[in-house]
Design a protein around this motif. Structure first.
Motif, PDB file in Angstrom:
ATOM      1  N   ILE A 162     -12.563   0.845   0.456  1.00  0.00           N
ATOM      2  CA  ILE A 162     -12.372   0.420  -0.932  1.00  0.00           C
ATOM      3  C   ILE A 162     -11.978   1.648  -1.730  1.00  0.00           C
ATOM      4  N   VAL A 163     -10.880   1.553  -2.464  1.00  0.00           N
ATOM      5  CA  VAL A 163     -10.378   2.730  -3.175  1.00  0.00           C
ATOM      6  C   VAL A 163     -10.255   2.424  -4.664  1.00  0.00           C
ATOM      7  N   PHE A 164     -10.144   3.459  -5.456  1.00  0.00           N
ATOM      8  CA  PHE A 164      -9.967   3.304  -6.905  1.00  0.00           C
ATOM      9  C   PHE A 164      -8.619   2.666  -7.197  1.00  0.00           C
ATOM     10  N   ASP A 165      -8.625   1.684  -8.093  1.00  0.00           N
ATOM     11  CA  ASP A 165      -7.384   1.064  -8.557  1.00  0.00           C
ATOM     12  C   ASP A 165      -7.352   1.177 -10.079  1.00  0.00           C
ATOM     13  N   GLU A 166      -6.337   1.822 -10.604  1.00  0.00           N
ATOM     14  CA  GLU A 166      -6.314   2.084 -12.057  1.00  0.00           C
ATOM     15  C   GLU A 166      -6.154   0.816 -12.891  1.00  0.00           C
ATOM     16  N   LYS A 167      -5.663  -0.258 -12.286  1.00  0.00           N
ATOM     17  CA  LYS A 167      -5.538  -1.525 -13.032  1.00  0.00           C
ATOM     18  C   LYS A 167      -6.674  -2.496 -12.732  1.00  0.00           C
ATOM     19  N   ASP A 168      -7.064  -2.571 -11.452  1.00  0.00           N
ATOM     20  CA  ASP A 168      -8.040  -3.591 -11.039  1.00  0.00           C
ATOM     21  C   ASP A 168      -9.411  -2.991 -10.694  1.00  0.00           C
ATOM     22  N   SER A 169      -9.693  -1.797 -11.160  1.00  0.00           N
ATOM     23  CA  SER A 169     -10.942  -1.071 -10.863  1.00  0.00           C
ATOM     24  C   SER A 169     -10.984  -0.573  -9.421  1.00  0.00           C
ATOM     25  N   TYR A 170     -10.793  -1.521  -8.473  1.00  0.00           N
ATOM     26  CA  TYR A 170     -10.803  -1.088  -7.065  1.00  0.00           C
ATOM     27  C   TYR A 170      -9.928  -2.014  -6.244  1.00  0.00           C
ATOM     28  N   HIS A 171      -9.610  -1.545  -5.057  1.00  0.00           N
ATOM     29  CA  HIS A 171      -8.776  -2.333  -4.150  1.00  0.00           C
ATOM     30  C   HIS A 171      -9.213  -2.023  -2.725  1.00  0.00           C
ATOM     31  N   ILE A 172      -9.260  -3.069  -1.888  1.00  0.00           N
ATOM     32  CA  ILE A 172      -9.569  -2.833  -0.478  1.00  0.00           C
ATOM     33  C   ILE A 172      -8.275  -2.647   0.295  1.00  0.00           C
ATOM     34  N   PHE A 173      -8.134  -1.489   0.933  1.00  0.00           N
ATOM     35  CA  PHE A 173      -7.028  -1.282   1.857  1.00  0.00           C
ATOM     36  C   PHE A 173      -7.575  -1.501   3.266  1.00  0.00           C
ATOM     37  N   SER A 174      -7.018  -2.480   3.968  1.00  0.00           N
ATOM     38  CA  SER A 174      -7.399  -2.694   5.366  1.00  0.00           C
ATOM     39  C   SER A 174      -6.830  -1.550   6.204  1.00  0.00           C
ATOM     40  N   THR A 175      -7.318  -1.425   7.423  1.00  0.00           N
ATOM     41  CA  THR A 175      -6.776  -0.417   8.336  1.00  0.00           C
ATOM     42  C   THR A 175      -5.274  -0.654   8.525  1.00  0.00           C
ATOM     43  N   GLU A 176      -4.876  -1.938   8.637  1.00  0.00           N
ATOM     44  CA  GLU A 176      -3.454  -2.275   8.800  1.00  0.00           C
ATOM     45  C   GLU A 176      -2.639  -1.765   7.614  1.00  0.00           C
ATOM     46  N   ALA A 177      -3.165  -2.001   6.401  1.00  0.00           N
ATOM     47  CA  ALA A 177      -2.450  -1.566   5.194  1.00  0.00           C
ATOM     48  C   ALA A 177      -2.341  -0.040   5.164  1.00  0.00           C
ATOM     49  N   LEU A 178      -3.394   0.636   5.619  1.00  0.00           N
ATOM     50  CA  LEU A 178      -3.361   2.105   5.647  1.00  0.00           C
ATOM     51  C   LEU A 178      -2.346   2.602   6.666  1.00  0.00           C
ATOM     52  N   PHE A 179      -2.276   1.933   7.820  1.00  0.00           N
ATOM     53  CA  PHE A 179      -1.239   2.285   8.800  1.00  0.00           C
ATOM     54  C   PHE A 179       0.138   2.162   8.134  1.00  0.00           C
ATOM     55  N   SER A 180       0.316   1.110   7.338  1.00  0.00           N
ATOM     56  CA  SER A 180       1.603   0.913   6.637  1.00  0.00           C
ATOM     57  C   SER A 180       1.917   2.069   5.699  1.00  0.00           C
ATOM     58  N   LEU A 181       0.879   2.641   5.100  1.00  0.00           N
ATOM     59  CA  LEU A 181       1.106   3.777   4.199  1.00  0.00           C
ATOM     60  C   LEU A 181       1.387   5.056   4.981  1.00  0.00           C
ATOM     61  N   ILE A 182       0.719   5.170   6.122  1.00  0.00           N
ATOM     62  CA  ILE A 182       0.821   6.411   6.900  1.00  0.00           C
ATOM     63  C   ILE A 182       2.161   6.504   7.647  1.00  0.00           C
ATOM     64  N   ILE A 183       2.640   5.370   8.160  1.00  0.00           N
ATOM     65  CA  ILE A 183       3.846   5.387   9.011  1.00  0.00           C
ATOM     66  C   ILE A 183       5.051   6.071   8.344  1.00  0.00           C
ATOM     67  N   PRO A 184       5.415   5.692   7.105  1.00  0.00           N
ATOM     68  CA  PRO A 184       6.570   6.388   6.508  1.00  0.00           C
ATOM     69  C   PRO A 184       6.341   7.890   6.326  1.00  0.00           C
ATOM     70  N   GLU A 185       5.085   8.273   6.057  1.00  0.00           N
ATOM     71  CA  GLU A 185       4.780   9.710   5.903  1.00  0.00           C
ATOM     72  C   GLU A 185       4.956  10.436   7.237  1.00  0.00           C
ATOM     73  N   LEU A 186       4.530   9.788   8.320  1.00  0.00           N
ATOM     74  CA  LEU A 186       4.683  10.384   9.650  1.00  0.00           C
ATOM     75  C   LEU A 186       6.171  10.558   9.977  1.00  0.00           C
ATOM     76  N   ARG A 187       6.937   9.546   9.648  1.00  0.00           N
ATOM     77  CA  ARG A 187       8.373   9.595   9.948  1.00  0.00           C
ATOM     78  C   ARG A 187       9.058  10.705   9.152  1.00  0.00           C
ATOM     79  N   LYS A 188       8.644  10.854   7.897  1.00  0.00           N
ATOM     80  CA  LYS A 188       9.205  11.943   7.072  1.00  0.00           C
ATOM     81  C   LYS A 188       8.980  13.297   7.727  1.00  0.00           C
TER      82      LYS A 188
END
Lengths: 264, 264
Positions: free
Chosen positions: B142-168
């Motif tokens: 669960i992470v801070f969300d500036e609009k919704d107070s907080y947001h749950i990022f699943s492991t899958e969603a985090l993989f989605s964030l990490i993949i483009p960074e790895l490719r870069k």
């Protein structure tokens, strides 16, 4: 200006000195009860907590020669990170049990170093937690260092990194409190030195005792030197005993006189 | 190009579905043994692991109505963060026991959101860990969300964030493997659907079963949709059962045919 008080729960206060990976749950629970009362009383103040590593972090750090730059051991890095995080979970768990919305802030995930000094420091999560009225709990941790593979940032060193960021965001850091296993900074005759400042530091340095226990972050001298750097920004540090029934933390926060060392 | 494989240890695979805060240590230990062998065998490949929250995160998320935006509960935020971190410690502990230099990467300390999508993502710690040949272990958080107070990022969603960074950074993400409590994506007749792609997804969607257990991150449909987004970048996802003695993970990594669902 939002007022902030930073409190460090010393590692050798909340763990058994000679037993690796053993927390002093009675001390931790007593502190959690005291902190809950303080947070409820001082509603105008934000608290950031930090816990030392004690025997959870210092034991694997010693075992894997983490401080010996000629013997880089990456499994040791992992073991230290795990030990530090384990103790932080115990501390956060005790705070949650008292109804404090305590959240971990894991230094190895938001700080990196270069040659032993800060390289990058991601502050969004910290400020998000403060914005959400949560109580962040940081801890001494091992972080990536682009020159030296890794670097241990003590809770004190992390406070040093956080303070300027807080000031930039218009938080007023009122004081720093170190809860330790000793009654303050002791001189050669085991008497408490009540006040340390730039003026008497050279003299004090000659007479202070090293703190007992395994401590790879430098012990009491490290605490004093870091506190003197806070003092330059007008922030006093109080070193008081944390494991007694005198509720020194509560008294200090109620501006009552307490035995201990003040560093200004 | 440095090859990377991402493996998710599903939360409902490694925790007891109906018992809050109860890990399936036998399953976790067996997986740790298998992963150790794989890492030792495939020395040219870097592994990033992730663990789901299972009953450690989903239970407090439900208890404190974390998904109900009208009932923001900040103590719930803290409880979910604690539960997620607790399970991650158990997973990392099991990996360390096998001699894997596993390190936690705590999403709530390096990711923030705005309206449910990524706002800031601090990658220095991740790349530092990879540079140091450590094995990062992330987890749904669960992470801070500036609009919704907080947001749950699943492991899958985090993989989605990490993949483009790895490719870069010129890492080649070879595949993603989801170890789940089921044998793959099942249709209405409880038969495994061997292949899912953009072409047959609409048809598949009509027939899939929802995964059992409390899952605030969307269950199997969420896994498939995220996997289809990886597939757009040419990265296949394999959904296989993780809690059997068949060593499906090892077989898959040795390019042997295994029962499960491939998403391309």
């Amino acid at each position: 200006m939002k007022k902030i008080i930073l409190i460090k729960l010393g590692g050798s206060l909340i763990t058994e000195k000679d037993k690796p990976y053993t927390s002093r749950d009675d001390v931790i629970n007593q502190l959690a009860i005291e902190i809950k009362k303080i947070i409820t009383t001082k509603k105008d103040t934000i608290f950031i907590l930090g816990n030392g590593g004690g025997s959870f972090a210092h034991y694997p750090a010693k075992k894997y020669h983490i401080q010996d730059k000629t013997k880089k051991d990456l499994f040791g890095y992992a073991a230290v990170q795990d030990g530090a995080a384990q103790l932080n979970r115990i501390v956060v768990g005790a705070l949650l049990k008292q109804g404090i919305p305590a959240v971990s802030l894991h230094p190895s995930s938001f700080v990196t170093a270069s040659g032993g000094v800060k390289k990058a420091f991601f502050t969004d999560s910290l400020f998000g937690q403060l914005h959400n009225h949560l109580t962040p709990v940081i801890y001494g941790d091992i972080v990536f260092d682009e020159k030296d593979s890794y670097h241990i940032f003590s809770t004190e060193a992390l406070f040093s990194l956080i303070i300027p960021e807080l000031r930039k965001e218009h938080y007023q850091v009122e004081k720093i409190i170190h809860l330790t296993s000793v009654a303050g900074v002791l001189d050669a005759k085991k008497q408490i030195i009540p006040l340390i400042s730039q003026q008497n530091f050279v003299e004090v340095k000659k007479h202070i005792f090293k703190t007992k226990g395994t401590d790879v972050t430098g012990g009491m001298l490290h605490k004093i030197e870091t506190a003197l750097s806070y003092a330059k920004n007008g922030i006093p540090t109080y070193i008081i005993q944390g494991d007694n029934k005198q509720k020194l933390l509560t008294k200090l926060l109620l501006n009552q006189e307490v035995i201990g060392t003040t560093i200004v």
